[in-house]
Write a protein that holds these residues in place. Sequence first.
Motif, PDB file in Angstrom:
ATOM      1  N   ARG A 138      87.585 -63.484  95.592  1.00 28.21           N
ATOM      2  CA  ARG A 138      87.492 -64.294  96.745  1.00 28.21           C
ATOM      3  C   ARG A 138      87.387 -63.351  98.068  1.00 28.21           C
ATOM      4  O   ARG A 138      87.818 -62.347  98.211  1.00 28.21           O
ATOM      5  CB  ARG A 138      88.655 -64.940  96.770  1.00 28.21           C
ATOM      6  CG  ARG A 138      88.699 -66.115  97.990  1.00 28.21           C
ATOM      7  CD  ARG A 138      89.998 -66.926  98.048  1.00 28.21           C
ATOM      8  NE  ARG A 138      90.063 -67.488  99.405  1.00 28.21           N
ATOM      9  CZ  ARG A 138      91.445 -67.747  99.690  1.00 28.21           C
ATOM     10  NH1 ARG A 138      92.424 -67.915  99.050  1.00 28.21           N
ATOM     11  NH2 ARG A 138      91.412 -68.220 101.034  1.00 28.21           N
ATOM     12  N   ASN A 139      86.258 -63.819  98.829  1.00 30.94           N
ATOM     13  CA  ASN A 139      86.075 -62.884 100.072  1.00 30.94           C
ATOM     14  C   ASN A 139      85.991 -63.859 101.305  1.00 30.94           C
ATOM     15  O   ASN A 139      85.652 -63.332 102.378  1.00 30.94           O
ATOM     16  CB  ASN A 139      84.955 -62.069  99.764  1.00 30.94           C
ATOM     17  CG  ASN A 139      83.547 -62.945  99.564  1.00 30.94           C
ATOM     18  OD1 ASN A 139      83.627 -64.102  99.734  1.00 30.94           O
ATOM     19  ND2 ASN A 139      82.653 -61.916  99.638  1.00 30.94           N
ATOM     20  N   GLY A 185      73.584 -77.246 104.215  1.00 26.98           N
ATOM     21  CA  GLY A 185      74.771 -77.819 103.712  1.00 26.98           C
ATOM     22  C   GLY A 185      75.501 -77.779 102.471  1.00 26.98           C
ATOM     23  O   GLY A 185      76.464 -77.410 102.313  1.00 26.98           O
ATOM     24  N   ALA A 186      74.530 -77.838 101.326  1.00 29.33           N
ATOM     25  CA  ALA A 186      74.939 -77.729 100.141  1.00 29.33           C
ATOM     26  C   ALA A 186      75.253 -76.195  99.653  1.00 29.33           C
ATOM     27  O   ALA A 186      76.560 -75.875  99.119  1.00 29.33           O
ATOM     28  CB  ALA A 186      73.851 -77.939  99.221  1.00 29.33           C
ATOM     29  N   ILE A 187      74.855 -75.140 100.525  1.00 27.81           N
ATOM     30  CA  ILE A 187      75.117 -73.926 100.007  1.00 27.81           C
ATOM     31  C   ILE A 187      76.457 -73.654 100.725  1.00 27.81           C
ATOM     32  O   ILE A 187      77.480 -72.968 100.149  1.00 27.81           O
ATOM     33  CB  ILE A 187      73.919 -73.039 100.826  1.00 27.81           C
ATOM     34  CG1 ILE A 187      72.688 -73.139  99.731  1.00 27.81           C
ATOM     35  CG2 ILE A 187      74.744 -71.373 100.783  1.00 27.81           C
ATOM     36  CD1 ILE A 187      71.763 -72.311 100.377  1.00 27.81           C
ATOM     37  N   LEU A 188      76.647 -74.103 102.066  1.00 23.65           N
ATOM     38  CA  LEU A 188      77.976 -73.976 102.589  1.00 23.65           C
ATOM     39  C   LEU A 188      78.900 -74.803 102.125  1.00 23.65           C
ATOM     40  O   LEU A 188      80.213 -74.141 101.792  1.00 23.65           O
ATOM     41  CB  LEU A 188      77.974 -74.417 104.226  1.00 23.65           C
ATOM     42  CG  LEU A 188      77.072 -73.549 105.094  1.00 23.65           C
ATOM     43  CD1 LEU A 188      76.857 -74.449 106.493  1.00 23.65           C
ATOM     44  CD2 LEU A 188      77.559 -72.292 105.463  1.00 23.65           C
ATOM     45  N   LEU A 189      78.910 -75.731 101.416  1.00 21.67           N
ATOM     46  CA  LEU A 189      79.775 -76.806 100.777  1.00 21.67           C
ATOM     47  C   LEU A 189      80.248 -75.775  99.572  1.00 21.67           C
ATOM     48  O   LEU A 189      81.384 -75.574  99.106  1.00 21.67           O
ATOM     49  CB  LEU A 189      79.469 -77.763 100.510  1.00 21.67           C
ATOM     50  CG  LEU A 189      80.675 -78.944 100.076  1.00 21.67           C
ATOM     51  CD1 LEU A 189      81.499 -79.108 101.186  1.00 21.67           C
ATOM     52  CD2 LEU A 189      79.834 -80.091  99.623  1.00 21.67           C
ATOM     53  N   ILE A 190      79.289 -75.337  98.869  1.00 21.31           N
ATOM     54  CA  ILE A 190      79.722 -74.728  97.392  1.00 21.31           C
ATOM     55  C   ILE A 190      80.285 -73.398  97.671  1.00 21.31           C
ATOM     56  O   ILE A 190      81.408 -73.016  97.004  1.00 21.31           O
ATOM     57  CB  ILE A 190      78.265 -74.302  96.866  1.00 21.31           C
ATOM     58  CG1 ILE A 190      77.926 -75.629  96.112  1.00 21.31           C
ATOM     59  CG2 ILE A 190      78.381 -73.395  95.704  1.00 21.31           C
ATOM     60  CD1 ILE A 190      76.282 -75.757  95.846  1.00 21.31           C
ATOM     61  N   THR A 191      79.816 -72.501  98.557  1.00 26.37           N
ATOM     62  CA  THR A 191      80.597 -71.252  98.835  1.00 26.37           C
ATOM     63  C   THR A 191      81.861 -71.297  99.643  1.00 26.37           C
ATOM     64  O   THR A 191      82.946 -70.761  99.220  1.00 26.37           O
ATOM     65  CB  THR A 191      79.767 -70.512  99.931  1.00 26.37           C
ATOM     66  OG1 THR A 191      79.715 -70.992 101.233  1.00 26.37           O
ATOM     67  CG2 THR A 191      78.478 -69.895  99.356  1.00 26.37           C
ATOM     68  N   ALA A 192      82.171 -72.672 100.309  1.00 23.69           N
ATOM     69  CA  ALA A 192      83.506 -73.007 100.839  1.00 23.69           C
ATOM     70  C   ALA A 192      84.501 -73.511  99.646  1.00 23.69           C
ATOM     71  O   ALA A 192      85.415 -73.048  99.307  1.00 23.69           O
ATOM     72  CB  ALA A 192      83.353 -74.080 101.753  1.00 23.69           C
ATOM     73  N   ALA A 193      83.960 -74.236  98.673  1.00 18.25           N
ATOM     74  CA  ALA A 193      84.785 -74.585  97.406  1.00 18.25           C
ATOM     75  C   ALA A 193      85.080 -73.382  96.477  1.00 18.25           C
ATOM     76  O   ALA A 193      86.367 -73.370  95.990  1.00 18.25           O
ATOM     77  CB  ALA A 193      83.867 -75.695  96.699  1.00 18.25           C
ATOM     78  N   VAL A 194      84.319 -72.656  96.545  1.00 17.12           N
ATOM     79  CA  VAL A 194      84.218 -71.330  95.619  1.00 17.12           C
ATOM     80  C   VAL A 194      85.380 -70.376  96.187  1.00 17.12           C
ATOM     81  O   VAL A 194      85.966 -69.704  95.402  1.00 17.12           O
ATOM     82  CB  VAL A 194      82.957 -70.782  94.898  1.00 17.12           C
ATOM     83  CG1 VAL A 194      83.169 -69.663  94.158  1.00 17.12           C
ATOM     84  CG2 VAL A 194      82.249 -71.959  94.285  1.00 17.12           C
ATOM     85  N   GLY A 195      85.023 -70.069  97.527  1.00 16.78           N
ATOM     86  CA  GLY A 195      85.830 -69.240  98.046  1.00 16.78           C
ATOM     87  C   GLY A 195      85.088 -67.610  98.207  1.00 16.78           C
ATOM     88  O   GLY A 195      85.724 -66.649  98.398  1.00 16.78           O
TER      89      GLY A 195
END
Length: 68
Positions: free
Chosen positions: A3-4, A41-51
């Motif tokens: 996680r970063n 939006g999808a990229i931001l949502l995925i990176t937020a979900a994964v951390g």
Amino acid sequence: MTRNESNLDRIIRIVLAVVFFVVAATVADNQVVQIGGIVLGAILLITAAVGFCPLYRLFGFSTCPTNS
């Protein structure tokens, strides 16, 4: 993948993802802008979900206080 992203970073990404989705669905009249908003939006949502953000790793940057 370690996680970063900090929790604040993740919240900001979720809010921005929602903004991109809303703009793509309502305001944008150009199809390229709509698709771009959905993709961003999808990229931001995925990176937020994964951390985890691959660009942070590439540039050696981290907002996570513990790096666990």
